[in-house]
Design a protein around this motif. Sequence first.
Motif, PDB file in Angstrom:
ATOM      1  N   GLN A 157      -9.036   5.813   3.229  1.00 32.59           N
ATOM      2  CA  GLN A 157      -9.241   5.309   4.396  1.00 32.59           C
ATOM      3  C   GLN A 157      -8.137   5.470   5.600  1.00 32.59           C
ATOM      4  N   ARG A 158      -7.929   6.664   5.611  1.00 31.98           N
ATOM      5  CA  ARG A 158      -6.839   7.148   6.704  1.00 31.98           C
ATOM      6  C   ARG A 158      -7.874   7.953   7.584  1.00 31.98           C
ATOM      7  N   GLN A 159      -7.503   7.877   9.167  1.00 29.08           N
ATOM      8  CA  GLN A 159      -8.350   8.590   9.985  1.00 29.08           C
ATOM      9  C   GLN A 159      -7.381  10.181  10.144  1.00 29.08           C
ATOM     10  N   LEU A 160      -7.929  11.164   9.337  1.00 34.83           N
ATOM     11  CA  LEU A 160      -7.464  12.544   9.169  1.00 34.83           C
ATOM     12  C   LEU A 160      -7.639  13.369  10.358  1.00 34.83           C
ATOM     13  N   GLY A 161      -8.673  13.009  11.125  1.00 29.61           N
ATOM     14  CA  GLY A 161      -8.981  13.886  12.384  1.00 29.61           C
ATOM     15  C   GLY A 161      -9.962  14.822  11.796  1.00 29.61           C
ATOM     16  N   HIS A 210       0.670  -1.239   0.237  1.00 33.29           N
ATOM     17  CA  HIS A 210       0.007   0.014   0.120  1.00 33.29           C
ATOM     18  C   HIS A 210       0.780   1.339   0.067  1.00 33.29           C
ATOM     19  N   SER A 211       0.507   2.266  -0.676  1.00 26.84           N
ATOM     20  CA  SER A 211       1.350   3.506  -0.829  1.00 26.84           C
ATOM     21  C   SER A 211       0.953   4.453   0.379  1.00 26.84           C
TER      22      SER A 211
END
Length: 241
Positions: A213-217, A206-207
Amino acid sequence: MFGGVQVIAQIRSNQTVRVQKRAQPVADYFATHPGTPHTLRIRGGQEVVAIVGSARLDVCAHHTKRFVVALTYQGEDTYRSLIASDLTWRTRDIVQGQTLRWLVEVLIQDWKSYEGWSQLTKQPGAEGARKSVILSLLVDHALFFHPDQHAQLTHHLPASTVGSLRAHGQVACLVDVVEHLVSSEAPQEQLHRFTHAFHQVFACSHSTKHMIQRQLGRLEPTPSLKYRADEVMRNMPALST
């Protein structure tokens, strides 16, 4: 340190030499004493034309005379300066001897490209670098016993490079796999097993540059903190003009 040994090295262009009683940078000396064209053989092979000048000069930092050579190849604008400790050598022999030095740049390129320092590295950092050096030396030593390399050395022929031997080994492994698949009693089954193992070894990663699908806040203003921002702005001192 060693008597009777010719030492050839490179010095900076601002190294001071003494001509009669006047000291001047070596670049200034050869600017007024230009060299002449000479045909030189690089590492005993390719012939090139270079502008070469030389003189036996007193190098101030060495407190003795050295054979100083100014050299520039085609396409270069400035001289590079060489010194030799033995004053009895000819200028051509000094220049051609300097091309026989150990090619440390090629060694570093081999380490980076073929022996785990670049894209192939599995353990980065200082510890990985030390292990790569040890492993590369062991690999280089083992490659002396490669059948093709051993044949070259036995017949006093030029040795093969690490990169070419590595590529040769990869091709040989691929040929062995294909030969095993073709000659097996169940080639389709063997091909399926090989393909499955291949995809396990070379699995997609995965790059980290893509943020799906990241928890960016929570990246937006908070209404309840608006009064704090207004208070800070009101209490800011006036800027002097």
